[in-house]
Every structure is written in structure tokens, then in C-alpha cells.
Enzyme design. Structure first.
Site, PDB file in Angstrom:
ATOM      1  N   TRP A  11       0.815  -1.229   0.000  1.00  0.00           N
ATOM      2  CA  TRP A  11       0.000   0.000   0.000  1.00  0.00           C
ATOM      3  C   TRP A  11       0.842   1.271   0.000  1.00  0.00           C
ATOM      4  O   TRP A  11       0.315   2.360  -0.139  1.00  0.00           O
ATOM      5  CB  TRP A  11      -0.935   0.008   1.210  1.00  0.00           C
ATOM      6  CG  TRP A  11      -2.018  -1.025   1.179  1.00  0.00           C
ATOM      7  CD1 TRP A  11      -2.197  -2.019   0.252  1.00  0.00           C
ATOM      8  CD2 TRP A  11      -3.096  -1.167   2.119  1.00  0.00           C
ATOM      9  NE1 TRP A  11      -3.318  -2.763   0.553  1.00  0.00           N
ATOM     10  CE2 TRP A  11      -3.888  -2.264   1.696  1.00  0.00           C
ATOM     11  CE3 TRP A  11      -3.464  -0.483   3.274  1.00  0.00           C
ATOM     12  CZ2 TRP A  11      -5.023  -2.682   2.400  1.00  0.00           C
ATOM     13  CZ3 TRP A  11      -4.596  -0.897   3.973  1.00  0.00           C
ATOM     14  CH2 TRP A  11      -5.364  -1.977   3.530  1.00  0.00           C
ATOM     15  N   HIS A  96      12.869  -2.410  -0.702  1.00  0.00           N
ATOM     16  CA  HIS A  96      12.088  -1.870  -1.816  1.00  0.00           C
ATOM     17  C   HIS A  96      12.898  -0.784  -2.526  1.00  0.00           C
ATOM     18  O   HIS A  96      13.635  -0.027  -1.886  1.00  0.00           O
ATOM     19  CB  HIS A  96      10.760  -1.298  -1.297  1.00  0.00           C
ATOM     20  CG  HIS A  96       9.823  -0.984  -2.418  1.00  0.00           C
ATOM     21  ND1 HIS A  96       9.901   0.169  -3.137  1.00  0.00           N
ATOM     22  CD2 HIS A  96       8.824  -1.722  -2.977  1.00  0.00           C
ATOM     23  CE1 HIS A  96       8.969   0.145  -4.086  1.00  0.00           C
ATOM     24  NE2 HIS A  96       8.305  -0.990  -4.009  1.00  0.00           N
ATOM     25  N   GLU A 168      11.402  -6.735  -8.952  1.00  0.00           N
ATOM     26  CA  GLU A 168      10.677  -5.524  -9.348  1.00  0.00           C
ATOM     27  C   GLU A 168      11.596  -4.630 -10.178  1.00  0.00           C
ATOM     28  O   GLU A 168      12.354  -3.826  -9.609  1.00  0.00           O
ATOM     29  CB  GLU A 168      10.217  -4.752  -8.111  1.00  0.00           C
ATOM     30  CG  GLU A 168       9.270  -5.514  -7.221  1.00  0.00           C
ATOM     31  CD  GLU A 168       8.383  -4.573  -6.413  1.00  0.00           C
ATOM     32  OE1 GLU A 168       7.168  -4.704  -6.508  1.00  0.00           O
ATOM     33  OE2 GLU A 168       8.917  -3.693  -5.714  1.00  0.00           O
ATOM     34  N   GLY A 235       1.446  -2.712  -6.173  1.00  0.00           N
ATOM     35  CA  GLY A 235       1.360  -1.391  -5.557  1.00  0.00           C
ATOM     36  C   GLY A 235       0.016  -0.749  -5.853  1.00  0.00           C
ATOM     37  O   GLY A 235      -0.997  -1.064  -5.223  1.00  0.00           O
ATOM     38  N   GLY A 236      -0.013   0.127  -6.835  1.00  0.00           N
ATOM     39  CA  GLY A 236      -1.201   0.937  -7.138  1.00  0.00           C
ATOM     40  C   GLY A 236      -2.503   0.148  -7.198  1.00  0.00           C
ATOM     41  O   GLY A 236      -3.520   0.556  -6.630  1.00  0.00           O
TER      42      GLY A 236
END
Ligand code: PGA
Length: 252
Positions: A11, A96, A168, A235-236
Site C-alpha cells: 500500500w 524496496h 521488481e 502497488g497501485g
């Protein structure tokens, strides 16, 4: 060894406690029948306690997005793995790319976080991935292999199965530009090769490697159809129940 399939929402810095509680209420209801994959939501620190309560007894597990590698001490503003475990966290994102970039986190520091998380029984989701310039220069495999090697420093064969790796590519995060399923699969194979060299074939085959970077309802099925892709870090598209539910229910 069958690999865990994990779909995790990251989030980031979104949602107040009431917004977070509302979203997990919707997710709990819409995903209650899912048994063949693990579902995780990695939420802001401020929402962890409330969601730890709200998710009790459900099939959705709680994750944090960061930690500091000490159990307690004079580290103003930081949160320890012990505190995360105490509020019901099972997972924690480490390394991240946003933290590597904005907070200058090194592979060495990330390795300390990974070890600290495991020490408290948390499952770290280790993020790795190359920048656009690195891919354009053909260096993506070298960069990612090095990240995996350096971040897994000190992790032994008993511990590695509790580590989840998330590939990622940085150029795909929040950009709407996803790696093609083939590009992602190729890198996942490379990462599994590094795991094989460190921990042996069986362990490499048993480790979950997720893909992250603009995963959406309309591309998740193709990504998950790849043999080396074992899940998604989202994510989004994890911020709304409808899109996250569709992603969790991917068909491959
Ligand atoms: P995105 O983010 O799905 O919005 O690209 C993924 C991530 O940063 O984990």
C-alpha cells in the site's frame, strides 16, 4: 517441493486507519473462499495494529513495509521486528527500490534487516530489480544477481525458505510499463540460479519468487502463466478492492 503462491499488496504511504479498515473489510468478504494461494497486505505502520485485529482468523495475512534491524534501543522514529510481530505481522518488505533510492539503503543494510526479520519469525519479502539504464546497458542480470547475493549474506539454508523474493524492475514500478512475461520469467530463472548456487536445487525450487511492477487485472494472468513466476507484489492496483481481488483471483 511445491512453491507457495503469494499475492501481496504494497500500500506504500496510503490509507488512514479508517480507510485501511474499510478496504480490508471488503477484501475479507470478497476473498474468503481463496485457499490455494496466500494473500498478504503490507500496510503503513499506523494501520498495523487495527488491521492485526481486523484480520484475525481470516485468510489474509498482515505485512509491514519496513523495519529497523534491532529488537529495541535508542533509534528515534524506528520500528523493530519485535514490535511488528507483536501486532500480528507475518511478513515485512525489505529493500524496496523506493527505500534504496530515497533513503539510500545499501545491500548490506538490507541484509541486516532480513536477518533481523527472520530472527523474530517474520517472513521478509526481499525486493530486487534493475534501473532502466542498467537494463539498457544489458547489465540487468549482473545487477540483480549481485543484489540477491549481497542481501542474502548470513542467511542459511534453513532460513531461506522463509524468505520471499520479489523481482521488481524499477522502470516498471508505478509507470504502467510492465516487464513482458518473458522478460520477467528470464530474470526469475536467473534469480533461481543464484539460489541454486547458494542453497542447492531443492531449496531453489522451493523458494517463492514474485514479480512486481505495474501488475494490473489485465496483465496478471499472462505474468502468472510463466513457470518461474510464483506470485505478485502489487502497488497501485492493491489500493482498491475490485482490482486487488481480481489480481488475487488470477487464472493461469
Ligand atoms: P506498482 O508498485 O504496482 O504500483 O508498480 C509495485 C511496488 O512498488 O511494489
Amino acid at each position: 517441493m511445491a512453491r507457495n503462491i503469494i499475492v501481496a499488496g504494497n500500500w506504500k504511504m496510503h490509507k488512514t486507519v479508517s480507510e485501511a479498515t474499510k478496504l480490508v473489510g471488503e477484501l475479507k468478504e470478497a476473498l474468503a473462499d481463496v485457499e490455494d494461494r496466500k494473500i498478504v497486505v503490507c500496510v503503513p505502520f499506523t494501520a498495523l495494529h487495527a488491521l492485526g485485529q481486523a484480520l484475525k482468523g481470516s485468510n489474509i495475512q498482515l505485512g509491514a513495509q519496513n523495519l529497523y534491524p534491532a529488537d529495541e534501543g535508542a533509534y528515534t522514529g524506528e520500528i523493530s521486528p519485535r514490535m511488528l510481530a507483536d501486532v500480528g505481522c507475518r511478513y515485512v518488505v525489505v529493500g524496496h527500490s523506493e527505500r534504496r533510492e530515497y533513503f539510500e539503503e545499501s545491500n548490506e543494510f538490507i541484509s541486516d534487516k532480513l536477518n533481523a526479520a527472520l530472527g523474530q519469525g517474520l517472513k521478509p519479502i526481499l525486493c530486487v530489480g534493475e534501473k532502466l539504464q542498467e537494463r539498457e546497458a544489458g547489465r540487468q542480470k549482473t545487477v540483480v544477481s549481485r543484489q540477491v547475493h549481497e542481501c542474502l549474506e548470513g542467511i542459511d539454508v534453513e532460513e531461506i525458505l522463509d524468505v520471499v523474493i520479489a523481482y521488481e524492475p524499477i522502470w516498471a514500478i508505478g509507470t504502467g510499463r510492465t516487464a513482458t512475461p518473458e522478460q520477467a520469467n528470464t530474470m526469475h530463472r536467473q534469480i533461481r540460479g543464484v539460489l541454486r548456487s547458494l542453497y542447492g536445487e531443492e531449496t531453489a525450487q522451493g523458494t517463492c519468487i514474485m514479480y512486481g511492477g505495474s501488475v494490473k487485472p489485465d496483465n496478471v494472468d499472462d505474468l502468472m502463466a510463466q513457470p518461474e513466476i510464483d506470485g505478485a507484489l502489487v502497488g497501485g492496483a492493491s489500493l482498491k478492492a475490485e482490482s486487488f481481488v481480481r489480481i488475487v483471483r488470477f487464472q493461469s
